[in-house]
Motif scaffolding. Structure first.
Motif, PDB file in Angstrom:
ATOM      1  N   ASP A 193       0.868  -1.179   0.000  1.00 55.30           N
ATOM      2  CA  ASP A 193       0.000   0.000   0.000  1.00 55.30           C
ATOM      3  C   ASP A 193       0.907   1.232   0.000  1.00 55.30           C
ATOM      4  O   ASP A 193       1.397   1.667   1.031  1.00 55.30           O
ATOM      5  N   TYR A 234       0.764   4.631  -0.538  1.00 56.05           N
ATOM      6  CA  TYR A 234       0.578   5.885   0.191  1.00 56.05           C
ATOM      7  C   TYR A 234       0.692   5.684   1.704  1.00 56.05           C
ATOM      8  O   TYR A 234       1.225   6.530   2.415  1.00 56.05           O
ATOM      9  N   CYS A 271       0.891  -0.704  -4.965  1.00 58.93           N
ATOM     10  CA  CYS A 271      -0.388  -0.161  -5.409  1.00 58.93           C
ATOM     11  C   CYS A 271      -0.586   1.285  -4.950  1.00 58.93           C
ATOM     12  O   CYS A 271      -0.306   1.620  -3.806  1.00 58.93           O
ATOM     13  N   PHE A 272      -1.091   2.103  -5.861  1.00 60.17           N
ATOM     14  CA  PHE A 272      -1.318   3.526  -5.576  1.00 60.17           C
ATOM     15  C   PHE A 272      -2.803   3.867  -5.735  1.00 60.17           C
ATOM     16  O   PHE A 272      -3.537   3.164  -6.443  1.00 60.17           O
ATOM     17  N   ASP A 273      -3.218   4.959  -5.129  1.00 61.92           N
ATOM     18  CA  ASP A 273      -4.547   5.532  -5.378  1.00 61.92           C
ATOM     19  C   ASP A 273      -4.437   6.410  -6.618  1.00 61.92           C
ATOM     20  O   ASP A 273      -3.372   6.929  -6.920  1.00 61.92           O
ATOM     21  N   VAL A 326      -2.293   0.709 -10.429  1.00 64.04           N
ATOM     22  CA  VAL A 326      -3.062   1.901 -10.140  1.00 64.04           C
ATOM     23  C   VAL A 326      -4.213   1.963 -11.135  1.00 64.04           C
ATOM     24  O   VAL A 326      -4.081   1.555 -12.286  1.00 64.04           O
ATOM     25  N   GLU A 381      -9.199   3.434  -5.058  1.00 60.55           N
ATOM     26  CA  GLU A 381      -8.177   3.561  -4.030  1.00 60.55           C
ATOM     27  C   GLU A 381      -7.306   2.314  -4.009  1.00 60.55           C
ATOM     28  O   GLU A 381      -7.719   1.249  -4.466  1.00 60.55           O
ATOM     29  N   ALA A 382      -6.137   2.474  -3.422  1.00 58.77           N
ATOM     30  CA  ALA A 382      -5.204   1.348  -3.339  1.00 58.77           C
ATOM     31  C   ALA A 382      -5.863   0.176  -2.608  1.00 58.77           C
ATOM     32  O   ALA A 382      -5.636  -0.983  -2.963  1.00 58.77           O
ATOM     33  N   ASP A 383      -6.705   0.476  -1.630  1.00 55.92           N
ATOM     34  CA  ASP A 383      -7.404  -0.583  -0.888  1.00 55.92           C
ATOM     35  C   ASP A 383      -8.128  -1.520  -1.846  1.00 55.92           C
ATOM     36  O   ASP A 383      -8.079  -2.731  -1.743  1.00 55.92           O
ATOM     37  N   VAL A 404      -7.722  -1.848  -5.094  1.00 55.26           N
ATOM     38  CA  VAL A 404      -6.808  -2.537  -6.013  1.00 55.26           C
ATOM     39  C   VAL A 404      -6.200  -3.745  -5.301  1.00 55.26           C
ATOM     40  O   VAL A 404      -6.183  -4.859  -5.836  1.00 55.26           O
ATOM     41  N   ILE A 405      -5.745  -3.507  -4.083  1.00 53.51           N
ATOM     42  CA  ILE A 405      -5.116  -4.593  -3.329  1.00 53.51           C
ATOM     43  C   ILE A 405      -6.135  -5.687  -3.021  1.00 53.51           C
ATOM     44  O   ILE A 405      -5.857  -6.879  -3.158  1.00 53.51           O
ATOM     45  N   THR A 425       0.680  -3.018   4.807  1.00 57.78           N
ATOM     46  CA  THR A 425       0.037  -1.755   5.157  1.00 57.78           C
ATOM     47  C   THR A 425      -0.239  -1.722   6.655  1.00 57.78           C
ATOM     48  O   THR A 425      -0.494  -2.769   7.251  1.00 57.78           O
TER      49      THR A 425
END
Length: 944
Positions: free
Chosen positions: A11, A13, A61-63, A108, A113-115, A117-118, A136
């Motif tokens: 994660d 960010y 992973c990014f937002d 991305v 949000e990264a959440d 995606v993950i 994270t």
DNA sequence: ACAGCACGGTT
DNA sequence: CAACCGTGCTGTA
């Protein structure tokens, strides 16, 4: 372990923010003015994960653009977030470049949000038989945890914890990780601006979840709720459902887990090096190379070599060791960020480790030829009773010193300490140290005594300025303009992941330990001169230094505790607390946390409206302290129950439950730690546990004292109390004849005061009069005001003022003494005790009346409280010496400001009682006799 | 996890 | 009104 493939999803960010805040106090700025904190923080974490776990597959992973869906649902979603710090915005492109160079995929998706995606990727990977670790710290991810999906959470101070299903069940008190969504929905999340249910916090959310299992079920059954909570939740059903939706991580993001792409491969070192060079990340590059086991370039391996001891370091960033040559303005060099303060890296020094064999022999020979040596022990624990020696540092010349590592094997360690015994037990070599009480206790466990003259820099500074703090780092910075190596840099932050001193490499511990000895030696030279003032020197040599040995002995001795007794006490308390709890809930009409002053205030004053305009604390909460509630107690049963509940809870949590846990398993006894440099007046303080505040005033509370017992049947406890020592001191110092006479005639001083102030014969003083007189007597010691007095008694402001005036008329010299103290303080800036212990009062001439009044009270109180402390310290030293000289089995165990407690060997009882009484009463000669009351018993309560 | 507050225990 | 220390709760992170 299975050979299942492991995927790590980072994660981005979360780690960037974490890294950025880790450096917030000390931002990394490189020579181009770029704040690299966030980049460095993130890269450190990433490399750390790779190094520890060696993942097969990894992606970051990014937002991007925030969550479109969530904003659509709820406009305010994440709206209260502060603007992203500039350094983080800058960091992202750099980090993405580095990741590209490392051949790590960047995942991305615009509008997610990264959440999400993950979440999506981990569920896909799970289907393909992967174990996924979500890197994270963010608790929200707990909802995704399954048999094959884990959270991999960085923890403070370094290290990680893995959360599987069991951990999530435990942390959130749920059966199924999916209920984490309900939990978050109920309690809300202020950082994401998820509203949650009104009035529901962590505790209530857990309770509701345990009962109803889900948000939906709760909302369907709100009729079962009671009181205010029912109202609030029924009015917020929509909000609850929305909150749950907002908290739900989406699993249908259009991204695909492609095993091949996610494989962790060798990075493009060339490119990474270029970027790191631009950012001036020297150390990180070395770390990076090590992580990927790349052949280190020539100069880098050179740098690791020079760390071998003995080492001589001239200055940080010395060109010849710089990786990239020429550029010494590295963002990582401590000199860059710590302004002008000196450190081990900037200061020339010669610290050597002494290895077993010939070197040790030669070293000890050299050591024994010194006349004054500073030493510092390094151990495995802060608890001297269980601590094992890891090494000892010595220094007798500024900038130089030696470190002797100790073997882990007990017999070998003992052999080495035996070789050092001639040094420690040498009477003519002066020993210097910072907090020598600790070292003395550790060495005592190895059966080695520390003899000869002592100089403790902490004690010296305590006398020089008692109001400051006295830890070595502060002293070094204040007096030597030097920043010592932090212990944290060796073993990490305090916490479960903290290393032991044993795990620190020899080169590092040598630098650290010898530096401590070196600095302490330099501080000694500094303080020696400052102690020059005749009285301070005497206090140091005759009181504080000798007392240090006494305290060490008392602490090592410990006291016997009757655990079984406390356990049965705990059970009784528990029943009573449960009863009270039930009564309170009934009266309140709902269950709430009585231990929360906030909730309690809301119930009493918002809901029950027990009083028209309730008092508030300075933070705007309703005040619910004892003195306020007791006014209401007679009108409302609930208040008395609450007061009782409070009293019993305090008793249970602070004493009955806590004390047995403090029994040291190796000795079976409780060993408090007396702090000799904490109280600004000269008193001791006690902690771990605090044995200076064991209850005595209430019947229920004083039972705890029954748990303090003699070591066995051959012993008994003896308590020796100074009677009214502070009042005797103020009577003597003020030369107030009336009061002195009362003491000389052995009168009850409070009754005597009452008789004079209220003008009645001493035999006719009422209980109330005596009590008021007692309050004023104590008030005088604390520098009373009419306001304070009326708060303490049933008297009105006016009556209080009148009482104080009469009091001063009765004792005119006392009044005179008080103003003389204040005048002295104004003229000299300090006041002092009978032995010349000083307290500086910088606010005594303050233009702020409140601040100045406080300083004036200190001017009165400090000499009184401090003189009493001086006197009992003298008594302790004298008694200790006599007990030692007479080879008594009796031991001094505790000091409680005006009381000493002994474990007395019964055959010695008679002799000892006399010895103690005599020594205490004759410790210091005042114009008022000192009186000591002796009590004897099978426990501490009986001894009173 | 940590800091700050409220509260309450002793002398 | 002086000097302390420990516990539990709460908000921030």
């Amino acid at each position: 372990m299975s050979d299942q493939k492991r995927l790590f999803l980072v994660d981005a960010y979360a780690l960037i923010f974490r890294g950025y805040y880790a450096f917030i106090k000390n931002p990394r700025i490189n020579s181009k003015g770029l704040d690299t904190s966030a980049i460095m923080g993130f890269m450190n974490s990433l490399l750390d994960v790779i190094k520890r776990e060696r993942p097969d597959h990894l992606a970051v992973c990014f937002d991007k653009g925030g969550s479109a869906d969530r904003v659509e649902m709820f406009e305010a979603y994440k709206a209260n977030r502060d603007e992203t710090p500039e350094a983080i915005k800058i960091a992202v492109p750099y980090i993405q470049d580095i990741l590209k160079a490392m051949h790590i995929p960047i995942m991305v998706k615009e509008g997610y949000e990264a959440d999400d995606v993950i979440g999506t990727l981990s569920k896909q990977a799970e289907k393909e038989g992967y174990k996924t670790f979500m890197v994270t710290p963010d608790k929200d991810f707990a909802q995704l945890v399954s048999e094959n999906i884990f959270m991999y959470r960085p923890v403070f101070g370094g290290g990680y914890e893995t959360w599987g299903i069991a951990e999530v069940q435990k942390k959130f008190e749920v059966d199924n990780p999916l209920q984490v969504i309900d939990f978050l929905g109920m309690m809300g999340d202020s950082s994401d601006n998820i509203p949650g249910l009104p009035g529901v916090g962590e505790k209530t959310a857990k309770k509701l979840l345990a009962e109803y299992g889900s948000m939906e079920n709760l909302l369907a059954n709100t009729h079962e709720l009671k009181g205010k909570m029912k109202e609030k939740i029924e009015g917020a059903k929509e909000l609850g459902l929305l909150s749950k939706k907002l908290a739900t991580i989406m699993l249908d993001v259009p991204v695909t887990f492609n095993a091949k792409d996610f494989e962790l491969e060798q990075p493009d070192l060339q490119k990474v090096t270029e970027i790191f060079q631009e950012l001036e990340f020297r150390q990180l590059l070395t770390n990076f190379e090590k992580t990927f086991a790349v052949e280190a370039i020539e100069t880098a391996s050179e740098e690791t070599k020079i760390k071998a001891t003995p080492s001589e370091v001239k200055s940080a960033g010395a060109g010849q060791f710089s990786l990239f040559g020429g550029d010494t303005n590295s963002a990582e060099a401590p000199t860059e960020t710590t302004y002008e303060r000196k450190t081990a890296e900037t200061n020339s020094h010669f610290y050597q480790s002494v290895l077993p064999g010939m070197a040790t022999k030669l070293f000890i020979k050299n050591l024994l030829s010194q006349s004054s040596v500073c030493f510092d022990t390094e151990t495995t624990s802060l608890n001297p009773i269980t601590a094992e020696l890891v090494g000892i540092a010595f220094s007798w010349e500024t900038g130089k010193g030696f470190y002797l590592p100790f073997p882990e094997a007990k017999d070998e360690a003992q052999a080495l300490i035996e070789a050092l015994r001639p040094f420690f037990e040498n009477e003519t070599i002066q020993k210097i140290g910072q907090n020598l009480k600790y070292d003395i206790k550790v060495l005592a466990k190895y059966n080695v005594q520390v003899k000869g003259k002592l100089f403790d820099t902490m004690l010296a500074h305590y006398l020089i300025n008692p109001d400051m703090r006295h830890n070595m780092d502060v002293l070094a910075e204040t007096y030597l303009n030097y920043s010592p190596i932090s212990i944290e840099s060796l073993i990490g932050k305090n916490g479960k992941n903290q290393l032991s001193m044993r795990d620190v490499a020899l080169e590092k511990i040598t630098e650290y330990a010898v530096e401590d000895a070196d600095i302490t030696l330099q501080l000694k030279e500094h303080f020696e001169n400052e102690l020059g003032e005749a009285n301070t020197q005497k206090l140091f040599d005759d009181i504080e230094i000798p007392l240090l040995r006494v305290l060490a002995a008392m602490e090592l001795e410990g006291i016997n505790l009757d655990k079984d007794f406390l356990n049965s006490l705990a059970e009784q308390l528990n029943t009573d607390i449960k009863d009270l709890e039930a009564k309170i809930y009934e009266a309140a009409g709902e269950a709430f946390n009585i231990a929360s002053p906030k909730q309690l205030g809301d119930i009493l004053f918002d809901k029950m409206k027990l009083v028209d305009k309730p008092k508030k604390t300075k933070t705007g909460q309703y005040a619910t302290s004892e003195d306020i509630l007791s006014y209401l107690a007679k009108d409302h049963d609930i208040i008395q129950h609450i007061l009782d509940f409070r009293g019993l809870s305090k008793l249970k949590s602070t004493y009955v439950d806590a004390l047995p846990l403090q029994v040291e398993p190796t000795t079976g006894r409780v060993h408090t730690d007396y702090m000799q440099t904490v109280a600004a007046t000269g008193r001791l303080s006690s902690n771990n546990p605090n044995l200076q505040n064991i209850p005595i005033r209430t019947e229920r509370g004083r039972q705890v004292r029954k748990a303090f017992i003699p070591r066995n049947d051959d012993y008994t406890l003896l308590a020796a109390d100074y009677s009214q020592i502070e009042l005797r001191i103020i009577a003597a110092l003020s030369e107030e004849e009336t009061m002195i006479e009362a003491f000389k005639h052995g009168e009850d001083i409070h009754a005597s005061t009452a008789s004079k102030v209220f003008n009645v014969p001493i035999g006719e003083v009422t209980r109330e009069q005596r009590s008021n007189a007692k309050t004023v007597n104590f008030g005088i010691i604390y520098g009373v005001s009419a306001f304070g007095l009326s708060n303490q008694t049933d008297l009105s402001r006016g009556e209080a003022k009148e009482l104080i005036d009469t009091y001063y008329e009765t004792y005119p010299k006392l009044k005179n003494y008080i103003s003389k103290q204040v005048d002295f303080a104004r003229d000299h800036g300090y006041v002092q005790t009978v032995l010349g212990r000083r307290r500086y009062l910088k606010d005594i001439n303050s233009r702020n009346a409140v601040v100045r009044a406080a300083a004036e009270r200190n001017a009165v109180n400090a000499p009184i409280q401090g003189s009493a402390a001086d006197i009992i310290k003298i008594a302790m030293i004298n008694i200790y010496n006599k007990l030692e000289a007479g080879n008594y089995k009796t031991k001094m165990l505790l000091q409680v400001h005006d009381e000493l407690v002994f474990d007395v060997y019964k055959p010695e009882l008679e002799a000892i009682s006399t010895l103690i009484k005599t020594e205490m009463e004759s410790a210091f000669k005042l114009s008022v006799p000192l009186d000591v009351e002796i009590g004897i018993g099978d426990n501490w309560l009986e001894a009173h």
